[in-house]
Design an enzyme around this catalytic site. Structure first.
Site, mmCIF file in Angstrom:
data_model
loop_
_atom_site.group_PDB
_atom_site.id
_atom_site.type_symbol
_atom_site.label_atom_id
_atom_site.label_comp_id
_atom_site.label_asym_id
_atom_site.label_seq_id
_atom_site.Cartn_x
_atom_site.Cartn_y
_atom_site.Cartn_z
ATOM 1 N N LYS A 77 6.504 -23.056 52.721
ATOM 2 C CA LYS A 77 5.531 -21.385 51.963
ATOM 3 C C LYS A 77 4.370 -22.043 52.110
ATOM 4 C CE LYS A 77 7.712 -22.890 47.558
ATOM 5 N NZ LYS A 77 9.181 -23.926 48.429
ATOM 6 N N THR A 79 2.574 -23.087 54.043
ATOM 7 C CA THR A 79 2.013 -23.026 55.713
ATOM 8 C C THR A 79 2.626 -21.714 55.272
ATOM 9 O OG1 THR A 79 2.653 -24.776 56.074
ATOM 10 C CG2 THR A 79 2.377 -23.630 57.897
ATOM 11 N N ARG A 100 -0.970 -24.997 44.748
ATOM 12 C CA ARG A 100 -1.462 -26.516 43.686
ATOM 13 C C ARG A 100 -1.879 -27.563 44.031
ATOM 14 N NH1 ARG A 100 4.684 -27.461 42.776
ATOM 15 N NH2 ARG A 100 5.137 -25.849 44.266
ATOM 16 N N LYS A 111 4.856 -40.897 54.343
ATOM 17 C CA LYS A 111 3.493 -40.769 54.810
ATOM 18 C C LYS A 111 3.597 -38.562 54.963
ATOM 19 C CE LYS A 111 1.817 -40.867 59.277
ATOM 20 N NZ LYS A 111 1.085 -41.640 61.066
ATOM 21 N N ALA A 279 7.967 -29.217 40.079
ATOM 22 C CA ALA A 279 8.250 -27.997 39.867
ATOM 23 C C ALA A 279 10.072 -28.154 38.997
ATOM 24 C CB ALA A 279 8.703 -27.538 41.735
ATOM 25 N N PHE A 307 10.046 -24.965 44.953
ATOM 26 C CA PHE A 307 11.139 -24.898 45.468
ATOM 27 C C PHE A 307 11.286 -23.343 45.787
ATOM 28 C CE2 PHE A 307 11.799 -28.166 41.808
ATOM 29 C CZ PHE A 307 11.570 -29.397 43.439
ATOM 30 N N PHE A 387 10.533 -21.476 64.591
ATOM 31 C CA PHE A 387 10.472 -22.754 64.800
ATOM 32 C C PHE A 387 10.023 -22.869 66.157
ATOM 33 C CE2 PHE A 387 10.367 -26.788 62.211
ATOM 34 C CZ PHE A 387 9.970 -25.542 60.777
ATOM 35 N N TRP A 415 2.316 -21.520 62.010
ATOM 36 C CA TRP A 415 2.104 -22.530 62.105
ATOM 37 C C TRP A 415 1.890 -23.279 63.620
ATOM 38 C CZ3 TRP A 415 4.715 -25.415 65.789
ATOM 39 C CH2 TRP A 415 4.250 -27.433 65.835
#
Lengths: 562, 562
Positions: A77, A79, A100, A111, A279, A307, A387, A415
């Site tokens: 979301k 990205t 946020r 990480k 959230a 979420f 992807f 992306w």
């Protein structure tokens, strides 16, 4: 022109390859905001000085980015919000993104930070993920000042007759620290306070975080802080922060924190990053003040809600929009092939393998999210967040589902390609905005009783057949109504991994029952939390925390954080 | 020209009457520092980017401001440091002042901040007293990250075999919160950690605060952080933060905090305000990095050390100067008529009445402080910090004492008149600096055993006949020597209100015994604390905390803080 590292390079390498514009330049060129209306924090971050902004400008259009039921890795979301913002700017529409602020504590656990990813990021990402402009520290201070004042009040004679066993206000720390979840405090004898049970939550779970994100201005902030219920007195009457006299000092501590923060995307578009409520036990959206400010400065504002749409979009509309008067003009529903496969029953380690049948099996989840959004009056544009492993057949299967429900659908490859990769999505959003504003409706009226509000959400959005209150929750429900807080909206805290309260119920389950374990009255924030399942408000660190491999290299750059 | 409110007006009114220069202008005009070497925090605060500064400039002269034994209200070291800085600039000498940052927590207890007073203040005072540039929040985070990593290590199997009963590393919060002094943590069952006793100190008491103030640079900071002893293992062997792997992440959290902060005096002269260690369990001086930076930017640097000269000046020379290689070129000893009256036995409420006999009776205290400074090789210039109630006879009595010991003396009226009121003092300091650098010596050598170091300080400076270690302290002493830390300097934690450990022993007491109750090894900071009396590392709030009357007015300005 900047040459970026190839797609798939670590986020931090891509982020560091881009030379950010001085924040004054972003403000001036992209927002028309002059230097004197910025409060700089270094050269690439600033707060917008609300007192210096011209609020008379016409309001822009608001685009909500939400998502289907996510995998634990998230469906992108943030990205997508950033990529869409860059793409809208690329096609000539002045656009900002509102997000946020990430929490400091979790950075030292697993990480990874939270600033988008790939070629759709907000920078400087290190600053954003560490202390940023100090907002969360200010919230921590304000929260803990109230706690100190409570214990101090009891220590010096307890004029308000507080019941030390019924203080509900805990302390907070922006750290994953499980050992602080349950504590005994005030030990050591009469000079050191009254012994009692208490504990710590992580700062993002503080009611003050939700308050800061819902406040209209400083005055409203102080009013809400004053409304916080800190616990009960010996007659079981609720006691507020105002009765303790704490609201003024808390407001002073938040004086700067309520001003929205400005940074930039990799493509130098304005990103207002402000506030970061959980959230689950909170509403999971950036601050009303940031969204409203952005709407006064750019023609389009892209924002996200935490979420999947069952939680995020519902709370965005029924809490944030209801309390602020904001209204989305369009909605983008982020979907991935991977997430649909997971909803179709594929195991986590097999998500990379082509499996069009699983995508089809999982698409019930997507369908329900589309239909839910349509219930709010928002026909969503589905964004397939691409992807490299996605196959044409899988993509086609998703598109078919969307079109069958009358929803638009676009692939988006921000992306890998930045704004350029999300231009089709941007054009789709533009077409929706150009077509005029939808009639967005809340799911329930203020006047509906709290239990009916929960039932409405559960049956209309989650596919539940009913809601079941356990005995404690039933008692809390009666009390909330008796106290006169029945008109507040509700905030459901449940797993994000299913429409139901059971994370293993995939797809679009029906005939399940939503169990309500506990109701928490957030009188300051202005909603009632319905706890439906396990809720963790103080995370722990994993066996091998990321902290152990984080350090500075010889150039003073951070390694190991991302 | 700015018209200031009359002397005696509230500090905040005077501060608000002055329009501060943009911090870029202070940096450029007063320090020769270009904008790119500043990291702005708003328009009137900045951090100096050490990587951007030219460190090749000749080093300036360092003036230490210390004081006689203070009254609880303090004798005006900060005010005098600022007034002297403004006066030195007024007589044409490029001068900056280096001070400690005040702590946030105490602001909500007793009304009043720490930024000088009257017409000798550092501004913006609200920012300085609230979150400032976030340094203390960063220290709090770094400290508590280490604590979380310790409990997390124990939770996940305790590979280092830590003895959970012997963890000495507590948590910190920048808040006066007595209920957190003694706690039980890790309660609630196996998922929530290992139950154990612990507690919280206020952030300024954190060893990390002392470390930040003594570090030479980032690398030295990380080395010192790694050296922190967190507790013992089951074989009673000390365990360090480095063994836990925490030093890298802690350094990352302090990345920005180690850069010195720049603000300005009311007369627009540079004030470097950085770090704020306690003056009892720590050394009570601003950071080495700030002092060193200032010495590279102005011809003279005025700095202060906490409490009276018995504690402040001694620690400045024997800890800060020893560990950093810095060396004062002159010392100013602040003295007030009021404080000498108090040392002469006058009750607190009678200090305003003329009483030359009491001044004479109390002047033994002044004498010993002068002689002590002379032991370090620094013949002090006594600054009589003027109060409106001082009489000519009282002032004459003080001057006679100073001259009898060969020390210079000047009246200073900066509180009422700003730099103009401290010009005589500035001329006096200039004369000392022009006369060449004194041969400053430490009171003891590194090689002297810890107990002998304490004895040396007590007998040579405090007038004690001996030092007495109780059994626990004796054991700790042996251990510290066995561990190989015998070469560290000592940091005495005792009352500031007497040369002895008894606050009621006034003047210049002799033949008393200094009781050492406890020794604490600060292996990271690099000193051994000798606790000689009650030491409070987590203050409480008073019955009527200032917080209850602090708020924002309709203009958004803070009321009730000062």
């Amino acid at each position: 022109m900047t040459v970026l590292p190839p797609p798939g390079s670590p986020d931090i390498e891509i982020a560091r390859a881009v030379k950010p514009w001085p924040i004054f330049e972003v403000a001036q060129r992209k927002l028309g905001v002059a230097a004197h209306a910025l409060i700089p924090y270094g050269h690439y971050k600033a707060k917008l000085d609300l007192a210096q902004l011209d609020a008379s400008k016409p309001q822009g259009k608001l685009v909500l980015v939400t998502a289907i039921t996510p995998t634990p890795a998230g469906e992108g979301k943030t990205t997508t919000s950033i990529g869409l913002t860059d793409a809208l700017n690329a096609i000539g529409i002045s656009t900002s993104v509102c997000l946020r602020e990430p929490s400091l504590g979790p950075c030292f656990g697993v990480k990874g930070g939270a600033a988008g990813g790939g070629r759709a990021q907000a920078i400087p990402m290190e600053d954003l993920n560490l202390h940023f402009t100090g907002d969360f520290h200010a919230i921590t201070s304000a929260h803990n000042l109230l706690a100190a004042l409570i214990d101090n009040h009891i220590h010096w004679g307890n004029e308000l007759n507080l019941d030390s066993r019924r203080i509900s206000w805990r302390r907070v720390m922006d750290m994953n620290d499980r050992a602080l979840r349950n504590t005994l405090i005030g030990l050591g004898g009469p000079a050191h306070g009254q012994p009692r049970e208490s504990g710590f939550d992580i700062t993002v779970a503080s009611e003050i975080m939700a308050i800061l994100c819902l406040a209209d201005d400083r005055k409203d902030l102080q009013r809400r802080l004053g409304n916080i219920i800190i616990g009960r007195d010996r007659d079981n009457k609720t006691v507020t922060a105002r009765e303790l006299g704490a609201d003024g000092a808390m407001t002073v501590l938040l004086k700067e924190a309520i001003q929205p923060n400005l940074i930039q995307t990799l493509e130098h578009n304005p990103a207002l990053i402000h506030g970061g409520p959980f959230a689950n036990i909170a509403h999971g959206c950036n601050s009303v003040m940031a969204t409203r400010t952005a709407l006064g400065l750019t023609d389009v504002v892209v924002t996200e809600a935490g979420f999947g749409a069952d939680l995020g979009a519902e709370k965005f509309i029924d809490i944030k929009c209801r309390l602020s008067g904001l209204k989305p003009d369009a909605a983008v529903l982020v979907c991935t092939v991977r997430a649909l496969k997971m909803q179709g029953g594929v195991a986590k380690n097999d998500l990379d393998a082509a499996n069009v049948d699983a995508v089809k099996a999982g698409s019930d989840n997507l369908k329900r999210h589309i239909q839910n959004m349509q219930q709010f009056g928002l026909n969503p544009l589905v964004a397939i967040n691409r992807f490299p492993t996605d196959t044409p057949e899988e993509l086609a299967a998703i598109k078919e589902v969307c079109l069958s429900l009358g929803a638009g659908v676009e692939e988006a490859n921000h992306w890998a390609e930045g704004g350029e990769g999300a231009k089709a999505l941007a054009e789709g959003v533009k077409a929706i905005l150009d077509a005029g504003s939808p009639e967005v409706t809340h799911l329930y009226d203020d006047a509906m009783p709290i239990d009916e509000k929960i039932r409405t959400i559960a049956t209309r959005l989650y596919g539940a057949s009913d809601v079941q209150f356990n005995i404690a929750a039933q008692k809390q429900l009666d009390e909330i109504h008796q106290l006169g807080f029945g008109e507040l909206p509700v905030c459901i805290a449940k797993t994000p991994y299913s429409f139901s309260s059971d994370p293993h119920l995939l797809g679009a389950p029906t005939d399940h029952i939503l169990p309500v374990r506990e109701l928490r009255l957030m009188a300051g924030a202005g909603f009632v939390v319905a706890i439906c399942g396990d809720v963790m408000t103080m995370p722990g660190l994993p066996r091998k925390p990321a902290a152990l491999s984080i350090s500075l290299d010889d150039q003073g750059d951070i390694v190991g954080l991302f």
